[in-house]
Design a protein around this motif. Structure first.
Motif, mmCIF file in Angstrom:
data_model
loop_
_atom_site.group_PDB
_atom_site.id
_atom_site.type_symbol
_atom_site.label_atom_id
_atom_site.label_comp_id
_atom_site.label_asym_id
_atom_site.label_seq_id
_atom_site.Cartn_x
_atom_site.Cartn_y
_atom_site.Cartn_z
ATOM 1 N N VAL A 47 39.461 24.184 45.083
ATOM 2 C CA VAL A 47 40.588 24.001 45.990
ATOM 3 C C VAL A 47 40.139 24.358 47.402
ATOM 4 O O VAL A 47 39.238 25.170 47.596
ATOM 5 N N ASP A 48 40.761 23.708 48.393
ATOM 6 C CA ASP A 48 40.489 24.031 49.789
ATOM 7 C C ASP A 48 41.356 25.210 50.195
ATOM 8 O O ASP A 48 42.555 25.243 49.910
ATOM 9 N N ILE A 49 40.746 26.174 50.871
ATOM 10 C CA ILE A 49 41.460 27.367 51.323
ATOM 11 C C ILE A 49 41.399 27.403 52.845
ATOM 12 O O ILE A 49 40.323 27.310 53.426
ATOM 13 N N ALA A 50 42.566 27.546 53.483
ATOM 14 C CA ALA A 50 42.634 27.655 54.941
ATOM 15 C C ALA A 50 43.483 28.873 55.282
ATOM 16 O O ALA A 50 44.452 29.185 54.586
ATOM 17 N N GLY A 51 43.118 29.569 56.341
ATOM 18 C CA GLY A 51 43.895 30.719 56.790
ATOM 19 C C GLY A 51 43.028 31.912 57.099
ATOM 20 O O GLY A 51 41.797 31.827 57.132
ATOM 21 N N SER A 52 43.678 33.063 57.276
ATOM 22 C CA SER A 52 42.986 34.260 57.742
ATOM 23 C C SER A 52 42.014 34.848 56.731
ATOM 24 O O SER A 52 41.098 35.564 57.101
ATOM 25 N N GLY A 53 42.163 34.592 55.460
ATOM 26 C CA GLY A 53 41.261 35.146 54.459
ATOM 27 C C GLY A 53 40.421 34.105 53.765
ATOM 28 O O GLY A 53 39.871 34.351 52.694
ATOM 29 N N ALA A 54 40.308 32.929 54.366
ATOM 30 C CA ALA A 54 39.633 31.814 53.697
ATOM 31 C C ALA A 54 38.149 32.068 53.468
ATOM 32 O O ALA A 54 37.619 31.763 52.406
ATOM 33 N N GLU A 55 37.451 32.643 54.456
ATOM 34 C CA GLU A 55 36.005 32.805 54.325
ATOM 35 C C GLU A 55 35.620 33.886 53.328
ATOM 36 O O GLU A 55 34.545 33.860 52.772
ATOM 37 N N GLY A 56 36.484 34.845 53.072
ATOM 38 C CA GLY A 56 36.169 35.918 52.137
ATOM 39 C C GLY A 56 36.838 35.760 50.797
ATOM 40 O O GLY A 56 37.091 36.749 50.117
ATOM 41 N N SER A 57 37.124 34.538 50.391
ATOM 42 C CA SER A 57 37.838 34.296 49.140
ATOM 43 C C SER A 57 37.081 33.314 48.255
ATOM 44 O O SER A 57 37.425 32.140 48.178
ATOM 45 N N PRO A 58 36.046 33.780 47.544
ATOM 46 C CA PRO A 58 35.319 32.872 46.658
ATOM 47 C C PRO A 58 36.160 32.485 45.450
ATOM 48 O O PRO A 58 37.119 33.161 45.094
ATOM 49 N N GLN A 59 35.794 31.384 44.836
ATOM 50 C CA GLN A 59 36.487 30.852 43.662
ATOM 51 C C GLN A 59 35.525 30.866 42.478
ATOM 52 O O GLN A 59 34.349 30.538 42.635
ATOM 53 N N TYR A 60 36.036 31.234 41.305
ATOM 54 C CA TYR A 60 35.238 31.269 40.087
ATOM 55 C C TYR A 60 36.068 30.721 38.934
ATOM 56 O O TYR A 60 37.284 30.787 38.964
ATOM 57 N N TRP A 61 35.377 30.225 37.924
ATOM 58 C CA TRP A 61 36.054 29.888 36.675
ATOM 59 C C TRP A 61 35.964 31.090 35.763
ATOM 60 O O TRP A 61 34.899 31.658 35.557
#
Length: 160
Positions: A47-61
């Protein structure tokens, strides 16, 4: 009688030699119950993440659940989640948070859900969204975090 004592001495010497030889092998990990730790999860981009915490929010399964790691965030803020162009939402979605850094997590999609976070939990916890918060037709999810509301009027108002 002396031949008997010589036999015991020979056995004791052989056992001592075997003990010394086996002690030299102790760094070898031959114990079947001692397994290496599992490898760290592989980051994905679902998913695309935009906003103030976007760069520090990795995604995992995590099995069949997409886990968005918000454990590095603190204070208050918001992000917006959208499916990648040409794809759909994952069937299950969860957020990893660190208790004590934020007090409440609010998610808005088709429904609004407010998830309070117990500050005494210690280690990061995973909060899975319930079915109905988002559907395959949901355009985006808004995720807000911040301190706990102090009055009932603040609890009724959405976080900004």
């Amino acid at each position: 009688m002396q031949s008997r004592s010589k036999g015991y001495a020979a056995r004791a010497g052989a056992l001592a030699l075997a003990g010394v030889l086996l002690a030299g092998c102790s760094p070898i990990n031959w114990r079947p119950w001692k397994r290496p730790p599992p490898p760290p999860p592989v980051p994905v981009h679902e998913v695309d993440i935009a906003g103030s915490g976007a760069e520090g929010s990795p995604q995992y399964w995590k099995r069949n659940t997409l886990l968005i790691d918000l454990s590095a965030l603190s204070g208050s803020g918001s992000i917006t989640l959208k499916p990648i162009e040409g794809s759909t939402w994952p069937v299950r979605l969860a957020f990893r948070v660190r208790p004590g850094s934020i007090a409440v997590l609010e998610v808005r999609g088709e429904e609004r859900v407010s998830l309070p976070i117990n500050a005494t939990a210690g280690t990061p916890i995973d909060l899975e969204l319930t079915p109905g918060v988002y559907t395959p037709k949901t355009a985006q999810l808004s995720v807000n975090w911040g301190p706990a509301p102090t009055t009932p009027q603040q609890a009724a108002q959405p976080m900004r």
